[in-house]
Design a protein around this motif. Structure first.
Motif, short mmCIF file in Angstrom:
data_model
loop_
_atom_site.label_atom_id
_atom_site.label_comp_id
_atom_site.label_asym_id
_atom_site.label_seq_id
_atom_site.Cartn_x
_atom_site.Cartn_y
_atom_site.Cartn_z
N VAL A 94 88.88 149.29 111.51
CA VAL A 94 88.71 150.61 110.90
C VAL A 94 88.36 151.64 111.96
O VAL A 94 87.97 151.29 113.08
N ILE A 95 88.49 152.90 111.59
CA ILE A 95 88.13 154.01 112.47
C ILE A 95 87.19 154.94 111.69
O ILE A 95 87.17 154.91 110.46
N PRO A 96 86.41 155.78 112.38
CA PRO A 96 85.51 156.70 111.68
C PRO A 96 86.29 157.63 110.75
O PRO A 96 87.34 158.15 111.10
N GLY A 97 85.75 157.83 109.57
CA GLY A 97 86.38 158.70 108.58
C GLY A 97 87.32 158.00 107.64
O GLY A 97 87.79 158.59 106.67
N GLN A 98 87.61 156.73 107.90
CA GLN A 98 88.57 155.99 107.06
C GLN A 98 87.91 155.59 105.74
O GLN A 98 86.76 155.17 105.69
N GLU A 99 88.68 155.73 104.65
CA GLU A 99 88.21 155.30 103.34
C GLU A 99 88.36 153.79 103.22
O GLU A 99 89.41 153.24 103.58
N VAL A 100 87.33 153.13 102.70
CA VAL A 100 87.37 151.68 102.53
C VAL A 100 86.88 151.33 101.12
O VAL A 100 86.11 152.08 100.52
N GLY A 192 83.51 153.52 100.11
CA GLY A 192 83.13 154.81 100.70
C GLY A 192 83.97 155.14 101.91
O GLY A 192 85.15 154.79 101.99
N ARG A 193 83.31 155.78 102.85
CA ARG A 193 83.99 156.24 104.06
C ARG A 193 83.22 155.72 105.27
O ARG A 193 81.99 155.72 105.29
N VAL A 194 83.97 155.27 106.28
CA VAL A 194 83.34 154.77 107.51
C VAL A 194 82.76 155.96 108.25
O VAL A 194 83.47 156.87 108.67
N ALA A 195 81.42 155.95 108.41
CA ALA A 195 80.75 157.06 109.08
C ALA A 195 80.74 156.89 110.58
O ALA A 195 80.87 157.87 111.32
N SER A 196 80.59 155.67 111.06
CA SER A 196 80.56 155.44 112.51
C SER A 196 81.00 154.03 112.84
O SER A 196 80.82 153.10 112.05
N VAL A 197 81.62 153.91 114.02
CA VAL A 197 82.03 152.61 114.58
C VAL A 197 81.51 152.59 116.01
O VAL A 197 81.96 153.36 116.85
N SER A 198 80.54 151.72 116.26
CA SER A 198 79.89 151.70 117.58
C SER A 198 80.29 150.51 118.43
O SER A 198 79.60 150.16 119.38
N VAL A 199 81.40 149.88 118.11
CA VAL A 199 81.85 148.72 118.89
C VAL A 199 83.36 148.82 119.09
O VAL A 199 84.07 149.40 118.24
N GLU A 200 83.83 148.30 120.20
CA GLU A 200 85.26 148.25 120.47
C GLU A 200 85.71 146.80 120.57
O GLU A 200 84.89 145.89 120.78
N THR A 201 86.99 146.59 120.44
CA THR A 201 87.53 145.23 120.56
C THR A 201 87.20 144.69 121.95
O THR A 201 87.47 145.32 122.96
N GLY A 202 86.60 143.49 121.95
CA GLY A 202 86.18 142.88 123.20
C GLY A 202 84.75 143.20 123.59
O GLY A 202 84.22 142.63 124.56
N GLY A 203 84.11 144.10 122.87
CA GLY A 203 82.74 144.48 123.18
C GLY A 203 81.74 143.52 122.58
O GLY A 203 82.02 142.75 121.67
N ALA A 204 80.52 143.58 123.12
CA ALA A 204 79.46 142.70 122.64
C ALA A 204 78.87 143.23 121.34
O ALA A 204 78.72 144.44 121.15
N VAL A 205 78.54 142.29 120.46
CA VAL A 205 77.89 142.61 119.20
C VAL A 205 76.57 141.88 119.14
O VAL A 205 76.52 140.65 119.31
N SER A 206 75.49 142.61 118.96
CA SER A 206 74.16 142.00 118.89
C SER A 206 73.62 142.08 117.48
O SER A 206 74.15 142.81 116.63
N THR A 207 72.55 141.38 117.25
CA THR A 207 71.91 141.39 115.93
C THR A 207 70.96 142.56 115.78
O THR A 207 70.41 142.78 114.69
N ASP A 208 70.75 143.33 116.85
CA ASP A 208 69.80 144.43 116.81
C ASP A 208 70.42 145.74 116.33
O ASP A 208 69.69 146.64 115.90
N GLY A 209 71.73 145.88 116.44
CA GLY A 209 72.39 147.13 116.06
C GLY A 209 73.34 146.94 114.90
O GLY A 209 73.54 145.84 114.38
N ALA A 210 73.93 148.07 114.48
CA ALA A 210 74.90 148.06 113.38
C ALA A 210 76.23 148.54 113.92
O ALA A 210 76.38 149.74 114.21
#
Length: 365
Positions: A94-100, A192-210
């Protein structure tokens, strides 16, 4: 003889001029002559003055005040989508602003930790039949007095431990949408609508953030600042309207502050408003607070239908050939229309074009 002909010609000319003057006087329309607050106009005069009318609209809410406000989201309308396991984002869908929709896949995370939980769950599943059989056998032997009851109790406790471990691992894997190959599927918990995407493909995902934040904008909130003069006049439940780009969003007051802000000297209020009018959270708007109840209704007319005569607001009403000047009490303005509190009835044929001309006719009376 020549003198006689000259006299006859002069007489004929005078007669012709007199006839033309009478014809011109008969052809010229009489100037409108008002009688008090009433004037009669012919259809030719109405057309010449460019007069048009339209019916007044009834059941118009009476606006009490127009106040500044800011569009915001209710606290429950914003949801953060987190991953229960740290890992690497292998898909961002998804990208920011996309309806889901609710349950839509936002991204996929590869997490080694989920493999460990999958292995632990598999071991617990393998141990469960053995623990069940052992607990059943020892419980039967304890009933027959062959073994001490404590041995049966130990077997039952071991069975419960295996069951608890299995349930915990199953719950953890289901919570993150994790599969046995270590992939975690992140889904939207709301529509709703995706407000923010803070990760990119290949990026690290932690349990501390969203990595994703989803907003539900079907219902919005207005943060209002009420002037001091409205203290004690407003109450929750009163209608609120916001007009923007020709669209009108309606809602109601949710709460009104009990004390004035020491800096702005204003009351803080909250209102709900429908989210289908194109309002953007964070944008400043002007909200119209309207009187509540059937008794708080007026009649609305276009703004240009109201004129000011000697300090009084008036409208012009057509009734057949007659045009009446009517003094009215304007209660406020809403949606480019003037709301009349008294002096006008619904469906009256109100002049909307030619108001200035009628005003001049009455002024010349």
């Amino acid at each position: 003889m020549m003198r006689k002909n000259s006299l006859l010609a002069a007489g004929a000319a005078l007669a012709l001029l007199s006839a033309c003057s009478r014809a011109a006087q008969e052809a010229a329309p009489e100037a409108p002559s008002p009688k008090g607050d009433l004037v009669a106009l012919s259809e030719a005069q109405v057309k010449e003055l460019g007069i048009t009318v339209e019916p007044a609209q009834g059941d118009a809410p009476i606006p009490l005040a127009s106040v500044p406000g800011t569009v915001s989201l209710p606290p429950e309308a914003r949801v953060a989508v987190t991953s229960p396991f740290g890992g690497t984002a292998v898909k961002v869908l998804v990208i920011p602003g996309q309806e889901v929709s609710r349950g839509a896949v936002l991204g996929v995370v590869k997490a080694a930790e989920s493999v460990q939980f999958s292995g632990a769950m598999a071991r617990s599943q393998a141990e469960l039949p053995v623990a069940q059989a052992n607990a059943a056998r020892l419980s039967q032997l304890a009933k027959e007095g062959v073994i001490a009851p404590s041995r049966a109790e130990e077997a039952v406790a071991n069975l419960r431990a295996v069951q608890a471990t299995l349930a915990e691992n199953r719950r953890l894997l289901a919570l993150g949408g994790a599969s046995r190959d270590g992939t975690v599927t992140l889904r939207s918990p709301i529509a709703g609508r995706v407000a923010s995407v803070s990760v990119e493909t290949g990026g690290a995902v932690s349990t501390d953030g969203a990595p994703f934040v989803v907003e539900n904008i079907s219902a919005l909130r207005l943060d209002l600042q009420l002037p001091q003069r409205l203290a004690g006049q407003l109450r929750p439940g009163m209608p609120v309207a916001v007009e923007q780009d020709g669209r009108r969003a309606v809602g109601k007051l949710l709460s009104v502050g009990a004390s004035l802000d020491p800096v702005t000297r204003s009351l803080v209020a909250r209102a709900s408003v429908a989210g289908d009018a194109g309002l953007v959270p964070g944008k400043g708007v002007t909200a119209i607070i309207e009187a509540a109840g059937e008794s708080a209704k007026g009649v609305s007319v276009p703004r240009n239908a109201v004129a000011n005569v000697d300090g009084h607001d008036v409208v012009f009403i057509r009734d057949g050939k007659n045009f009446r000047r009517q003094v009215v009490k304007v209660a406020g303005e809403s949606g480019g229309r003037m709301v009349i509190g008294s002096g006008l009835y619904a469906h009256a044929q109100v002049v909307t074009k030619g108001v200035a001309e009628l005003k001049a006719i009455f002024a010349g009376a």
